[in-house]
Design an enzyme around this catalytic site. Structure first.
Site, PDB file in Angstrom:
ATOM      1  N   TYR A 133       0.816  -1.223   0.000  1.00  0.00           N
ATOM      2  CA  TYR A 133       0.000   0.000   0.000  1.00  0.00           C
ATOM      3  C   TYR A 133       0.844   1.265   0.000  1.00  0.00           C
ATOM      4  O   TYR A 133       0.312   2.363   0.080  1.00  0.00           O
ATOM      5  CB  TYR A 133      -0.924   0.013   1.226  1.00  0.00           C
ATOM      6  CG  TYR A 133      -1.986  -1.051   1.188  1.00  0.00           C
ATOM      7  CD1 TYR A 133      -1.641  -2.392   1.301  1.00  0.00           C
ATOM      8  CD2 TYR A 133      -3.321  -0.722   1.024  1.00  0.00           C
ATOM      9  CE1 TYR A 133      -2.597  -3.385   1.264  1.00  0.00           C
ATOM     10  CE2 TYR A 133      -4.294  -1.720   0.989  1.00  0.00           C
ATOM     11  CZ  TYR A 133      -3.922  -3.042   1.112  1.00  0.00           C
ATOM     12  OH  TYR A 133      -4.891  -4.010   1.071  1.00  0.00           O
ATOM     13  N   LYS A 183       4.734 -14.555   4.169  1.00  0.00           N
ATOM     14  CA  LYS A 183       4.891 -15.488   3.050  1.00  0.00           C
ATOM     15  C   LYS A 183       6.378 -15.539   2.707  1.00  0.00           C
ATOM     16  O   LYS A 183       6.785 -15.326   1.562  1.00  0.00           O
ATOM     17  CB  LYS A 183       4.017 -15.008   1.881  1.00  0.00           C
ATOM     18  CG  LYS A 183       3.841 -15.994   0.757  1.00  0.00           C
ATOM     19  CD  LYS A 183       2.988 -17.188   1.116  1.00  0.00           C
ATOM     20  CE  LYS A 183       2.993 -18.177  -0.055  1.00  0.00           C
ATOM     21  NZ  LYS A 183       2.449 -19.497   0.327  1.00  0.00           N
ATOM     22  N   ASP A 216      -1.232 -18.421   3.817  1.00  0.00           N
ATOM     23  CA  ASP A 216      -2.236 -19.351   3.279  1.00  0.00           C
ATOM     24  C   ASP A 216      -2.688 -20.327   4.355  1.00  0.00           C
ATOM     25  O   ASP A 216      -3.886 -20.636   4.494  1.00  0.00           O
ATOM     26  CB  ASP A 216      -1.694 -20.090   2.034  1.00  0.00           C
ATOM     27  CG  ASP A 216      -0.254 -20.555   2.197  1.00  0.00           C
ATOM     28  OD1 ASP A 216       0.431 -20.090   3.128  1.00  0.00           O
ATOM     29  OD2 ASP A 216       0.190 -21.390   1.392  1.00  0.00           O
ATOM     30  N   ASP A 240      -5.287  -7.111   5.508  1.00  0.00           N
ATOM     31  CA  ASP A 240      -6.538  -6.702   4.871  1.00  0.00           C
ATOM     32  C   ASP A 240      -7.414  -7.934   4.613  1.00  0.00           C
ATOM     33  O   ASP A 240      -8.603  -7.970   4.934  1.00  0.00           O
ATOM     34  CB  ASP A 240      -6.199  -5.992   3.550  1.00  0.00           C
ATOM     35  CG  ASP A 240      -7.427  -5.396   2.893  1.00  0.00           C
ATOM     36  OD1 ASP A 240      -8.412  -5.153   3.606  1.00  0.00           O
ATOM     37  OD2 ASP A 240      -7.391  -5.168   1.670  1.00  0.00           O
ATOM     38  N   ASP A 244     -10.912  -9.414   6.918  1.00  0.00           N
ATOM     39  CA  ASP A 244     -12.248  -9.607   6.339  1.00  0.00           C
ATOM     40  C   ASP A 244     -12.727 -11.033   6.586  1.00  0.00           C
ATOM     41  O   ASP A 244     -13.907 -11.272   6.860  1.00  0.00           O
ATOM     42  CB  ASP A 244     -12.257  -9.297   4.835  1.00  0.00           C
ATOM     43  CG  ASP A 244     -12.614  -7.829   4.580  1.00  0.00           C
ATOM     44  OD1 ASP A 244     -12.437  -7.018   5.519  1.00  0.00           O
ATOM     45  OD2 ASP A 244     -13.074  -7.498   3.478  1.00  0.00           O
TER      46      ASP A 244
END
Ligand code: ATP
Length: 346
Positions: A133, A183, A216, A240, A244
């Site tokens: 971002y 990751k 993941d 993010d 959610d």
């Protein structure tokens, strides 16, 4: 002492839910002085203003917090106003912690079979000023078949370290378990930095049990065994997505609250949902995410008793089904806000 708080209701359902959050703060007799600002789509359409000159300095120097509704309006091209106001404040106030609690208030609200309120109670620390971002990148040969588009994942040692530290501190005040998710197996440079920093900072918190999951696997585990998590810390993009997912396992967007925080500085609190133009003006928006965000704000202001009272009232509203239709209730936005305000005042 009275805390000065800026209120930015914004667009769509923002003003509807913020009106209820304000009503609850007033019912709780929080020692807060509110000042409302009209920044949002209407203002931009009227005179082109996003964040007026001097507004940032005023907030930084004169306010302890900002209670924010939502920004987003189909009439504004590319949502330029939202980018300037919300992202502008996030970056310029250096609000590096995006804090999102994921707490199940009633078993009926989770789509996860067999999971109880005891199983789903985690706190996500999302890095909020860097990563994908940061806006580093660009287009080459834009609009042609040879177009190249790049967004760089920017991670700094300072930025990674401070979000990790904030998460460790929070873990100390909870169940003393911290999971770091990245990751690093694929993003060897950027998330190699996360790995190294995490291992170093962890040495300073021997009382906190730490673990690591690739993102993941973390997503899978949040669905399969959410009870594994206490504090979860991760990067901007992964945060993010995981938050959610977190909202989805505790009842949806209408309930989810968040803080954009820099400890000791003016920080911003907002419901996770957006302006939801599809339901704006219909009186059906769930105000509980905004009300819970106001409670988080009270915690930031050091008003812990007020925050606890608001949280308890929200939990009761959910358990007693005094809620809007997205949670299976029949109340309007105003009725739900009034119920919580009454519960807080009692
Ligand atoms: P934005 O781009 O500003 O995030 P959006 O419409 O894409 O806006 P949201 O505003 O978060 O995304 O809303 C997604 C959907 O979730 C909405 O269409 C709405 O039906 C539902 N929703 C969001 N917030 C609430 C709420 N507070 N109460 C009830 N439903 C909500």
């Amino acid at each position: 002492m009275t805390h000065k708080v800026a209120v930015v209701p914004g667009d769509g359902i923002g003003p509807e839910v913020i009106a209820q959050a304000v009503r609850v703060l007033e019912a709780a007799r929080a020692p807060i002085e509110l000042k409302t600002f009209d920044w949002g789509a209407e203002r931009w359409l009227k005179d082109g203003t996003t964040l007026p000159d001097g507004a940032f300095e005023d907030l930084r120097d004169n306010f302890r917090a900002i209670l924010f509704g939502a920004l987003g309006d189909p009439r504004v091209p590319e949502q330029v106003h939202a980018r300037d106001i919300l992202l502008g404040l996030r970056f310029r106030l250096d609000l590096y912690i995006n804090l999102r609690p994921v707490r199940l208030l009633d078993e009926r609200l989770t789509p996860l079979k067999g999971k109880t309120c005891k199983d789903i109670d985690l706190l996500v620390f999302r890095e909020n000023t860097e990563g994908l971002y940061a806006g580093v990148g660009g287009n080459f040969k834009k609009g042609t078949p040879d177009e190249v588009a790049i967004n760089e994942d920017l991670n700094t040692r300072k930025g990674v370290e401070r979000i990790l530290r904030a998460a460790f501190e929070a873990a100390r005040g909870r169940r003393k378990k911290l999971c770091m998710s990245d990751k690093a197996n694929a993003l060897t440079f950027a998330h190699g930095l996360w790995q190294r920093t995490w291992k170093e900072v962890a040495k300073e918190y021997p009382d906190v049990e730490t673990s690591h999951l690739y993102v993941d696997v973390a997503a899978m585990e949040m669905v399969r065994a959410p009870e594994r998590f206490d504090v979860l810390v991760t990067s901007n993009m992964f945060g993010d997505i995981l938050t959610d997912l977190g909202a989805a396992i505790v009842g949806g967007l209408g309930l989810a609250a968040s803080g954009n925080i820099h400890p000791g500085r003016c920080s911003l609190f907002e419901p996770v949902h957006g302006s939801a133009p599809d339901i704006a003006g219909k009186g059906v928006a769930n105000p509980l995410g905004a009300i819970s965000s106001a409670a988080m704000m009270c915690t930031h202001l050091g008003e812990h008793a007020v925050a606890a009272r608001i949280d308890q009232a929200v939990a009761r509203a959910v358990v007693e089904k005094q809620v809007t239709r997205d949670l299976g209730g029949t109340l309007t936005t105003v009725q739900c806000g009034a119920w919580v305000a009454d519960a807080v005042a009692r």
